[in-house]
Design a protein around this motif. Structure first.
Motif, PDB file in Angstrom:
ATOM      1  N   SER A  84       0.809  -1.218   0.000  1.00  0.00           N
ATOM      2  CA  SER A  84       0.000   0.000   0.000  1.00  0.00           C
ATOM      3  C   SER A  84       0.842   1.267   0.000  1.00  0.00           C
ATOM      4  CB  SER A  84      -0.926   0.005   1.227  1.00  0.00           C
ATOM      5  OG  SER A  84      -0.185  -0.038   2.436  1.00  0.00           O
ATOM      6  N   ARG A  85       2.139   1.166   0.300  1.00  0.00           N
ATOM      7  CA  ARG A  85       2.995   2.355   0.285  1.00  0.00           C
ATOM      8  C   ARG A  85       3.404   2.730  -1.138  1.00  0.00           C
ATOM      9  NH1 ARG A  85       7.402  -0.076   4.244  1.00  0.00           N
ATOM     10  NH2 ARG A  85       6.921  -1.801   2.817  1.00  0.00           N
ATOM     11  N   ALA A  86       3.343   1.797  -2.050  1.00  0.00           N
ATOM     12  CA  ALA A  86       3.678   2.059  -3.441  1.00  0.00           C
ATOM     13  C   ALA A  86       2.467   2.636  -4.166  1.00  0.00           C
ATOM     14  CB  ALA A  86       4.139   0.774  -4.125  1.00  0.00           C
ATOM     15  N   SER A  87       2.734   3.334  -5.252  1.00  0.00           N
ATOM     16  CA  SER A  87       1.663   3.984  -6.008  1.00  0.00           C
ATOM     17  C   SER A  87       0.698   2.965  -6.593  1.00  0.00           C
ATOM     18  CB  SER A  87       2.270   4.822  -7.138  1.00  0.00           C
ATOM     19  OG  SER A  87       3.126   5.815  -6.646  1.00  0.00           O
ATOM     20  N   ASN A  88      -0.543   3.415  -6.789  1.00  0.00           N
ATOM     21  CA  ASN A  88      -1.570   2.658  -7.513  1.00  0.00           C
ATOM     22  C   ASN A  88      -1.991   1.374  -6.806  1.00  0.00           C
ATOM     23  OD1 ASN A  88      -1.359   4.570  -9.671  1.00  0.00           O
ATOM     24  ND2 ASN A  88       0.469   3.495 -10.363  1.00  0.00           N
ATOM     25  N   TYR A  89      -1.924   1.371  -5.479  1.00  0.00           N
ATOM     26  CA  TYR A  89      -2.316   0.182  -4.712  1.00  0.00           C
ATOM     27  C   TYR A  89      -3.822   0.006  -4.750  1.00  0.00           C
ATOM     28  CZ  TYR A  89      -3.097  -2.869  -0.669  1.00  0.00           C
ATOM     29  OH  TYR A  89      -3.492  -3.881   0.168  1.00  0.00           O
ATOM     30  N   LEU A  90      -4.247  -1.235  -4.895  1.00  0.00           N
ATOM     31  CA  LEU A  90      -5.673  -1.568  -4.903  1.00  0.00           C
ATOM     32  C   LEU A  90      -5.878  -2.837  -4.071  1.00  0.00           C
ATOM     33  CD1 LEU A  90      -8.453  -0.755  -6.036  1.00  0.00           C
ATOM     34  CD2 LEU A  90      -7.983  -2.225  -8.009  1.00  0.00           C
ATOM     35  N   ARG A  91      -6.468  -2.680  -2.912  1.00  0.00           N
ATOM     36  CA  ARG A  91      -6.628  -3.794  -1.967  1.00  0.00           C
ATOM     37  C   ARG A  91      -7.408  -4.949  -2.559  1.00  0.00           C
ATOM     38  NH1 ARG A  91      -7.679  -7.709   0.085  1.00  0.00           N
ATOM     39  NH2 ARG A  91      -8.030  -8.279   2.268  1.00  0.00           N
ATOM     40  N   ASP A 145       7.896  -6.400 -13.389  1.00  0.00           N
ATOM     41  CA  ASP A 145       8.071  -5.185 -14.191  1.00  0.00           C
ATOM     42  C   ASP A 145       6.882  -4.989 -15.129  1.00  0.00           C
ATOM     43  OD1 ASP A 145       9.379  -2.923 -15.068  1.00  0.00           O
ATOM     44  OD2 ASP A 145      10.813  -3.971 -16.336  1.00  0.00           O
ATOM     45  N   HIS A 146       5.688  -4.799 -14.541  1.00  0.00           N
ATOM     46  CA  HIS A 146       4.502  -4.709 -15.394  1.00  0.00           C
ATOM     47  C   HIS A 146       3.670  -3.463 -15.126  1.00  0.00           C
ATOM     48  CE1 HIS A 146       2.930  -6.604 -11.696  1.00  0.00           C
ATOM     49  NE2 HIS A 146       1.781  -6.026 -12.014  1.00  0.00           N
ATOM     50  N   GLN A 147       4.237  -2.459 -14.462  1.00  0.00           N
ATOM     51  CA  GLN A 147       3.489  -1.235 -14.185  1.00  0.00           C
ATOM     52  C   GLN A 147       3.981  -0.081 -15.058  1.00  0.00           C
ATOM     53  OE1 GLN A 147       0.858  -0.811 -11.192  1.00  0.00           O
ATOM     54  NE2 GLN A 147       0.781  -2.679 -12.408  1.00  0.00           N
ATOM     55  N   LEU A 148       3.096   0.860 -15.334  1.00  0.00           N
ATOM     56  CA  LEU A 148       3.410   2.009 -16.175  1.00  0.00           C
ATOM     57  C   LEU A 148       4.132   3.105 -15.393  1.00  0.00           C
ATOM     58  CD1 LEU A 148      -0.015   2.391 -18.031  1.00  0.00           C
ATOM     59  CD2 LEU A 148       2.095   1.503 -19.028  1.00  0.00           C
ATOM     60  N   HIS A 149       4.893   3.920 -16.120  1.00  0.00           N
ATOM     61  CA  HIS A 149       5.432   5.187 -15.630  1.00  0.00           C
ATOM     62  C   HIS A 149       6.481   4.970 -14.531  1.00  0.00           C
ATOM     63  CE1 HIS A 149       2.293   6.693 -18.154  1.00  0.00           C
ATOM     64  NE2 HIS A 149       1.328   6.305 -17.332  1.00  0.00           N
ATOM     65  N   TRP A 150       7.001   6.100 -14.003  1.00  0.00           N
ATOM     66  CA  TRP A 150       8.104   6.012 -13.055  1.00  0.00           C
ATOM     67  C   TRP A 150       7.713   5.322 -11.762  1.00  0.00           C
ATOM     68  CZ3 TRP A 150       7.143   8.056  -8.366  1.00  0.00           C
ATOM     69  CH2 TRP A 150       6.232   9.114  -8.254  1.00  0.00           C
ATOM     70  N   SER A 151       6.436   5.330 -11.414  1.00  0.00           N
ATOM     71  CA  SER A 151       6.014   4.706 -10.161  1.00  0.00           C
ATOM     72  C   SER A 151       6.185   3.191 -10.182  1.00  0.00           C
ATOM     73  CB  SER A 151       4.560   5.065  -9.843  1.00  0.00           C
ATOM     74  OG  SER A 151       3.691   4.659 -10.890  1.00  0.00           O
ATOM     75  N   ASP A 177       8.888   1.823 -10.470  1.00  0.00           N
ATOM     76  CA  ASP A 177      10.094   1.603  -9.676  1.00  0.00           C
ATOM     77  C   ASP A 177       9.758   1.146  -8.260  1.00  0.00           C
ATOM     78  OD1 ASP A 177      11.001   2.899 -11.943  1.00  0.00           O
ATOM     79  OD2 ASP A 177      12.053   4.500 -10.885  1.00  0.00           O
ATOM     80  N   GLU A 178       8.607   1.569  -7.754  1.00  0.00           N
ATOM     81  CA  GLU A 178       8.273   1.353  -6.350  1.00  0.00           C
ATOM     82  C   GLU A 178       7.891  -0.084  -6.023  1.00  0.00           C
ATOM     83  OE1 GLU A 178       6.682   5.899  -5.487  1.00  0.00           O
ATOM     84  OE2 GLU A 178       5.212   4.292  -5.764  1.00  0.00           O
ATOM     85  N   ILE A 179       7.677  -0.917  -7.043  1.00  0.00           N
ATOM     86  CA  ILE A 179       7.438  -2.337  -6.766  1.00  0.00           C
ATOM     87  C   ILE A 179       8.484  -3.225  -7.435  1.00  0.00           C
ATOM     88  CG2 ILE A 179       4.964  -2.059  -6.339  1.00  0.00           C
ATOM     89  CD1 ILE A 179       4.575  -3.471  -9.141  1.00  0.00           C
ATOM     90  N   HIS A 180       9.624  -2.655  -7.837  1.00  0.00           N
ATOM     91  CA  HIS A 180      10.733  -3.490  -8.294  1.00  0.00           C
ATOM     92  C   HIS A 180      11.423  -4.054  -7.055  1.00  0.00           C
ATOM     93  CE1 HIS A 180      11.075  -1.104 -12.339  1.00  0.00           C
ATOM     94  NE2 HIS A 180      10.110  -2.006 -12.361  1.00  0.00           N
ATOM     95  N   PRO A 181      11.351  -5.365  -6.826  1.00  0.00           N
ATOM     96  CA  PRO A 181      11.872  -5.910  -5.565  1.00  0.00           C
ATOM     97  C   PRO A 181      13.379  -5.733  -5.443  1.00  0.00           C
ATOM     98  CG  PRO A 181      10.395  -7.472  -6.647  1.00  0.00           C
ATOM     99  CD  PRO A 181      10.705  -6.405  -7.635  1.00  0.00           C
ATOM    100  N   LEU A 182      13.815  -5.301  -4.267  1.00  0.00           N
ATOM    101  CA  LEU A 182      15.211  -4.963  -4.030  1.00  0.00           C
ATOM    102  C   LEU A 182      16.158  -6.112  -4.348  1.00  0.00           C
ATOM    103  CD1 LEU A 182      17.181  -2.825  -2.820  1.00  0.00           C
ATOM    104  CD2 LEU A 182      16.795  -3.925  -0.597  1.00  0.00           C
ATOM    105  N   LYS A 183      15.791  -7.338  -3.973  1.00  0.00           N
ATOM    106  CA  LYS A 183      16.670  -8.488  -4.177  1.00  0.00           C
ATOM    107  C   LYS A 183      16.531  -9.105  -5.564  1.00  0.00           C
ATOM    108  CE  LYS A 183      17.041  -9.799   0.688  1.00  0.00           C
ATOM    109  NZ  LYS A 183      16.607 -10.753   1.736  1.00  0.00           N
ATOM    110  N   GLY A 194      13.004  10.520 -18.551  1.00  0.00           N
ATOM    111  CA  GLY A 194      14.282  10.636 -17.858  1.00  0.00           C
ATOM    112  C   GLY A 194      15.069   9.351 -17.971  1.00  0.00           C
ATOM    113  N   GLY A 195      15.371   8.744 -16.833  1.00  0.00           N
ATOM    114  CA  GLY A 195      16.096   7.476 -16.844  1.00  0.00           C
ATOM    115  C   GLY A 195      15.272   6.303 -16.385  1.00  0.00           C
ATOM    116  N   HIS A 196      13.960   6.497 -16.206  1.00  0.00           N
ATOM    117  CA  HIS A 196      13.142   5.466 -15.572  1.00  0.00           C
ATOM    118  C   HIS A 196      12.843   4.257 -16.442  1.00  0.00           C
ATOM    119  CE1 HIS A 196      12.233   7.581 -11.844  1.00  0.00           C
ATOM    120  NE2 HIS A 196      12.073   8.681 -12.551  1.00  0.00           N
TER     121      HIS A 196
END
Length: 533
Positions: free
Chosen positions: A162-169, A267-273, A275-281, A338-340
């Motif tokens: 829910s902290r990432a953009s476009n969250y839908l419960r 990697d299936h979301q649009l736009h720069w947001s 990035d917010e669900i690209h898993p760190l590991k 940009g670079g996204h």
């Protein structure tokens, strides 16, 4: 509006950004560069993942076939140097499937196994009414963290955090969950703190109607996105299409690059947001690293090496392409930003070529404007006759940026004379795209059949110009900060940025020592002539 360099998108500046800002100020480079120094490569980009062997483990609920022990069933991996085991030898029976830090608990023992990249599948039993019942998934979904989806189909909504953009419960199903064949259960593990990405890792468990050929060891995992679940065979890989160039001392190991793509590339979301669900590991959050990492791995594939290791790397890279291709069929695109968003066109082109898949190749070749960053951020300037840097925007937006520093910092010159951006040769042009474009262009030159899918030579012309000349700002008839007025005062040079013509030659952050060495060794040998089937 795109974020400004060095500024976080939301909330207070992170410690990393504050330290980066302080370092740039201390070195006197902030005002000159106008964008962040290259960040250290994220863990997924450089280091092997937690356990090289096995990459995942399962808990066997009932005895597997007599020909395989529970331990062997958990760790078996395809090996191109030995004869392929029979289907039964690679099918186990499990009540739990554990991969990395995620555990799926099932209501009974189901047939299960691994695809060629190590991801897991399960299938119904004769008495489970054609379904697989998932009792629980840990870490548990709670308070908007550790979410999961089944067959993600939305490119502008997500149910992982829910902290990432476009969250839908409502995208998160209830547990227990009765999974049908041809369903991909995509589970995320959230980070405790949110800094550019909300996720620590993500895995996918695929439900099939029946065990696949060779227990899945010669099959790519079906795409996690969407409802169509084609099973591509790894036997169709055309590794004969790869060149076998002489190795370089700076080459990364094939095993390290395979580890880079071992985990799910979410990697299936649009736009720069996105990035917010690209898993760190699993993967970098930022497109500049995604582009460089894949270009570097592609160049490494073209260098001679152990055949089994090259094949393993190719499988993991093509798996990314299979997933991206499904996303594109569901509306995914990678607009200039940009670079996204850059780097994905090479993922798809190389995957289509190695899979010998005309339909996938056509989806790359017949792109619409705005599909790929590489095509939207480079253009032939009407005034210069050169391939210039800059994304589509209005003349009003361009001059707003030039005069105030506001608006987009990668806007193209509305007159087509000079490189765009707030300052030619700086900001997004240098920091976040130039090195990636250079490495991608080299891959296209060293494997000309890729160009039959890519079809556009702007990136090739731009890379050569950037390496050999740098920024392009001359000739230019317009005065600085003049909102389109002609420059009639040549005392300080004519044009908006006359002193920057040739600046930043071959510069850029998010680079690769290996890619640069490959350019030095092989660019002059690459032919500009090629033919397509």
């Amino acid at each position: 509006m795109k974020e400004a360099c060095l500024l976080p998108r939301t909330g207070k500046p992170s410690l990393r950004l504050l330290l980066t800002r302080a370092a740039l100020l201390a070195g006197g480079s902030l005002a000159l560069a106008g964008c962040p120094q290259q960040e250290a490569a994220p863990p997924a980009a450089a280091a092997p993942l937690e356990n090289a062997t096995p990459a995942a483990a399962l808990t066997v609920g009932s005895a597997p076939p007599a020909s395989v022990s529970p331990q062997a069933a958990a760790t078996a991996r395809p090996d191109s140097s030995v004869a392929a085991p029979t289907r039964s030898a690679l099918v186990a029976s499990c009540t739990q499937v554990k991969q990395y830090e995620v555990t799926f608990v099932l209501d009974r023992a189901y047939p299960c196994g691994q695809f060629a990249n190590g991801d897991y599948w399960v299938a119904p039993t004769a008495d489970s009414l054609g379904k697989v019942k998932v009792l629980s998934i840990s870490p548990a979904f709670s308070s908007g963290r550790n979410g999961f989806e089944v067959n993600p189909t939305q490119v502008d909504r997500q149910g992982f955090d829910s902290r990432a953009s476009n969250y839908l419960r409502t995208l998160v199903p209830a547990l227990p969950y009765l999974a049908s064949p041809n369903q991909s259960i995509v589970k995320a593990k959230s980070l405790s703190t949110f800094n550019k990405t909300a996720l620590d890792t993500a895995v996918v468990l695929t439900v099939l109607a029946a065990p696949p050929a060779d227990g899945g060891s010669t099959s790519f995992r079906p795409p996690y996105f969407g409802r169509s679940k084609p099973l591509y065979s790894t036997n169709r890989l055309r590794l004969d299409r790869l060149p076998s160039l002489a190795p370089l001392a700076s080459a990364p190991t094939l095993s390290a690059l395979s580890a880079r793509y071992q985990r799910l590339q979410l990697d299936h979301q649009l736009h720069w947001s996105a990035d917010e669900i690209h898993p760190l590991k699993n993967m970098p959050d930022y497109g500049a690293w995604i582009a460089m990492n894949f270009a570097e791995a592609s160049l490494r594939l073209m260098v001679d090496g152990d055949a089994a290791e090259r094949r393993k790397l190719a499988i993991n890279m093509v798996q990314y392409g299979i997933d991206l291709d499904a996303g594109m069929q569901g509306g995914l695109h990678f607009n200039a930003d940009g670079g996204h968003r850059h780097g994905r066109k090479l993922v798809l082109a190389l995957s289509a070529l190695l899979l010998d898949d005309p339909a996938m190749a056509a989806r790359v070749r017949d792109f619409q404007q705005g599909t790929f960053q590489e095509d939207g951020q480079l253009y032939v300037g009407a005034g210069a006759g050169q391939v210039l840097f800059g994304g589509l925007c209005s003349a009003e937006d361009y001059w707003d940026n030039q005069n105030t520093g506001g608006n987009s910092r990668d806007c193209r010159d509305p007159y087509g004379y000079i490189d765009g951006g707030q300052e030619p040769g700086a900001y997004y042009q240098m920091c976040c795209t130039a090195k990636g474009y250079k490495a991608i262009a080299l891959a296209l030159r060293l494997m000309p059949s890729l160009r039959c899918i890519w079809t556009d030579d702007k990136i090739l012309r731009y890379a050569d110009r950037w390496v050999n000349h740098g920024a392009w700002t001359q000739p230019d008839p317009y005065q600085p900060n003049g909102n389109g007025a002609l420059d009639n005062n040549p005392s300080d040079g004519t044009g908006r940025w006359p002193a920057l013509h040739g600046a930043a030659r071959d510069g850029g952050y998010y680079g690769s020592e290996f890619a640069d060495a490959m350019w030095t060794a092989y660019r002059a040998q690459a032919s500009d002539t090629y033919s397509c089937p």
